[in-house]
Design an enzyme around this catalytic site. Sequence first.
Site, PDB file in Angstrom:
ATOM      1  N   ASN A  41      -8.189 -10.149  -1.486  1.00  0.00           N
ATOM      2  CA  ASN A  41      -7.127  -9.232  -0.868  1.00  0.00           C
ATOM      3  C   ASN A  41      -7.155  -9.479   0.867  1.00  0.00           C
ATOM      4  OD1 ASN A  41      -6.603  -8.193  -2.920  1.00  0.00           O
ATOM      5  ND2 ASN A  41      -6.888  -5.909  -2.515  1.00  0.00           N
ATOM      6  N   GLY A  93     -11.094  -6.198   0.961  1.00  0.00           N
ATOM      7  CA  GLY A  93     -11.808  -6.278   2.314  1.00  0.00           C
ATOM      8  C   GLY A  93     -12.284  -7.599   2.764  1.00  0.00           C
ATOM      9  N   HIS A 140     -12.982  -2.633   4.339  1.00  0.00           N
ATOM     10  CA  HIS A 140     -11.627  -2.819   4.965  1.00  0.00           C
ATOM     11  C   HIS A 140     -11.749  -3.156   6.398  1.00  0.00           C
ATOM     12  CE1 HIS A 140     -10.360  -1.195   0.976  1.00  0.00           C
ATOM     13  NE2 HIS A 140      -9.936  -2.494   1.016  1.00  0.00           N
ATOM     14  N   SER A 147       0.697  -1.090  -0.034  1.00  0.00           N
ATOM     15  CA  SER A 147       0.163   0.131  -0.031  1.00  0.00           C
ATOM     16  C   SER A 147       0.969   1.163  -0.147  1.00  0.00           C
ATOM     17  CB  SER A 147      -0.940  -0.139   1.298  1.00  0.00           C
ATOM     18  OG  SER A 147      -0.053   0.118   2.453  1.00  0.00           O
ATOM     19  N   ASP A 151      -5.189  -8.481   4.307  1.00  0.00           N
ATOM     20  CA  ASP A 151      -4.226  -7.625   5.237  1.00  0.00           C
ATOM     21  C   ASP A 151      -4.718  -7.842   6.776  1.00  0.00           C
ATOM     22  OD1 ASP A 151      -2.320  -5.951   6.400  1.00  0.00           O
ATOM     23  OD2 ASP A 151      -3.379  -4.168   5.380  1.00  0.00           O
ATOM     24  N   ASP A 171      -1.116  -1.394  -4.053  1.00  0.00           N
ATOM     25  CA  ASP A 171      -2.464  -1.711  -3.540  1.00  0.00           C
ATOM     26  C   ASP A 171      -3.061  -0.167  -3.338  1.00  0.00           C
ATOM     27  OD1 ASP A 171      -4.759  -3.135  -2.529  1.00  0.00           O
ATOM     28  OD2 ASP A 171      -4.160  -2.995  -0.324  1.00  0.00           O
ATOM     29  N   HIS A 172      -4.232  -0.001  -3.839  1.00  0.00           N
ATOM     30  CA  HIS A 172      -4.965   1.392  -3.804  1.00  0.00           C
ATOM     31  C   HIS A 172      -3.878   2.506  -4.070  1.00  0.00           C
ATOM     32  CE1 HIS A 172      -8.397  -0.395  -1.977  1.00  0.00           C
ATOM     33  NE2 HIS A 172      -7.770  -1.150  -1.131  1.00  0.00           N
ATOM     34  N   SER A 210     -10.855 -10.258   4.595  1.00  0.00           N
ATOM     35  CA  SER A 210     -10.464 -10.823   5.784  1.00  0.00           C
ATOM     36  C   SER A 210     -11.459 -11.548   6.378  1.00  0.00           C
ATOM     37  CB  SER A 210      -9.665 -10.091   6.743  1.00  0.00           C
ATOM     38  OG  SER A 210      -8.056  -9.846   6.430  1.00  0.00           O
TER      39      SER A 210
HETATM   40  P1  13P Z   1      -8.863  -6.399   4.829  1.00  0.00           P
HETATM   41  O1  13P Z   1      -8.756  -5.344   5.707  1.00  0.00           O
HETATM   42  O2  13P Z   1     -10.093  -7.144   4.900  1.00  0.00           O
HETATM   43  O3  13P Z   1      -7.740  -7.618   5.064  1.00  0.00           O
HETATM   44  O4  13P Z   1      -8.706  -6.051   3.332  1.00  0.00           O
HETATM   45  C1  13P Z   1      -7.410  -5.777   2.777  1.00  0.00           C
HETATM   46  C2  13P Z   1      -7.358  -5.255   1.303  1.00  0.00           C
HETATM   47  O5  13P Z   1      -8.505  -5.152   0.783  1.00  0.00           O
HETATM   48  C3  13P Z   1      -6.316  -4.624   0.951  1.00  0.00           C
HETATM   49  O6  13P Z   1      -6.544  -4.020  -0.281  1.00  0.00           O
HETATM   50  O1  G3H Z   2      -6.720  -1.823   2.043  1.00  0.00           O
HETATM   51  C1  G3H Z   2      -5.836  -1.439   2.697  1.00  0.00           C
HETATM   52  C2  G3H Z   2      -5.014  -2.312   3.230  1.00  0.00           C
HETATM   53  O2  G3H Z   2      -5.077  -2.973   4.281  1.00  0.00           O
HETATM   54  C3  G3H Z   2      -3.567  -1.640   3.551  1.00  0.00           C
HETATM   55  O3  G3H Z   2      -3.667  -0.790   4.485  1.00  0.00           O
HETATM   56  O4  G3H Z   2      -2.965   1.571   4.142  1.00  0.00           O
HETATM   57  O5  G3H Z   2      -2.720   0.924   6.607  1.00  0.00           O
HETATM   58  O6  G3H Z   2      -1.279  -0.254   4.755  1.00  0.00           O
HETATM   59  P1  G3H Z   2      -2.672   0.380   4.918  1.00  0.00           P
HETATM   60 ZN    ZN Z   3      -8.398  -2.925  -0.407  1.00  0.00          ZN
END
Ligand code: 13P
Ligand code: G3H
Ligand code: ZN
Length: 309
Positions: A254, A212, A180, A50, A256, A82-83, A214
């Site tokens: 995804n 999102g 997320h 990210s 995280d 990511d993003h 998890s």
């Molecule tokens: P989670 O917060 O559900 O793990 O999602 C992570 C994510 O989408 C990172 O882009």
């Molecule tokens: O979607 C976001 C990921 O969980 C990354 O999170 O921006 O805190 O690194 P972060």
């Molecule tokens: Zn994400």
Amino acid sequence: MPLVTSTEMFKKAYEGKYAVGAFNVNNMEIIQGIVDAAKAEQSPLILQVSAGARKYAKHIYLMKLVEAAVEDTGLPICLHLDHGEDFEICKACVDGGFTSVMIDGSKHSFEDNIELTRRVVDYAHNKGVVVEAELGKLAGVEDAVKVAAKDATYTDPDQAVEFVERTGVDSLAIAIGTSHGAYKFKGKPELDFARLEKISNLLPNFPLVLHGASTVLPEFVSLCNEYGGKIEGAQGVPEDMLLQAGKFGVCKINIDTDLRLAMTASIRKYLANNPGDFDPRQYLKPARQAIQDMVTHKMRDVLNSSNRL
Ligand code: 13P
Ligand code: G3H
Ligand code: ZN
């Protein structure tokens, strides 16, 4: 084996009706835990960074760590941004050796999202890098939200088709109810599978992405809380829903938050049980193992990606 794009991974995943895990990385122990799991499971793998991770660890350190992981394991790893929120960060990652970038224009209007995504696609494709975009807004959707508002947030299937055609993007993140973090649902977890199926039918052979995703397993929340944490009301996406998503064109999932929980629970437990220790290796070693165990579980039981190399 150099870093690879996700093209071949997604093709196989689409055909095999499973998903490739995209795991967020911030440091060496997280990378090692993930790749060791992938190696043992013979699973395809995406490591994603990210903007926050890139700021925390610096691009060059993450790049070198991932290159070391490729050399150490011989795995075909895809390194993904990511993003990415603007053209500049996507360009920096393309120029800096990533094989995949996400341009997240979901906060913009439909037309502005298309224009921004198209610009990133043109730049990235020219350098052999693939692009993920997002349409629809991921958020915690309240039970009481009216259908019209819900529709405005979730991905519109017809718009998804137009978006893919006009941008030339390689994969698309869609909003169907995930969000997320650790607090995804207030009541019963629900994903809009009818919408997913419609999008998938309208975009045959096209890889969809679920952010999102998890699961927020209660045992890890409890473990954190048992050793001094205070995580209340956490709820994730049930595992059976994720397995089902893989059957409707979702090729990338995804993760995280689950890694954060596993790592933090392990460190909390170790430090609580060993108050005299202050060698970081002593608590990072079980934390790295906790990451490996979590990723192994995901590959086997949630993604269905083991033994797919
Ligand atoms: P989670 O917060 O559900 O793990 O999602 C992570 C994510 O989408 C990172 O882009
Ligand atoms: O979607 C976001 C990921 O969980 C990354 O999170 O921006 O805190 O690194 P972060
Ligand atoms: Zn994400």
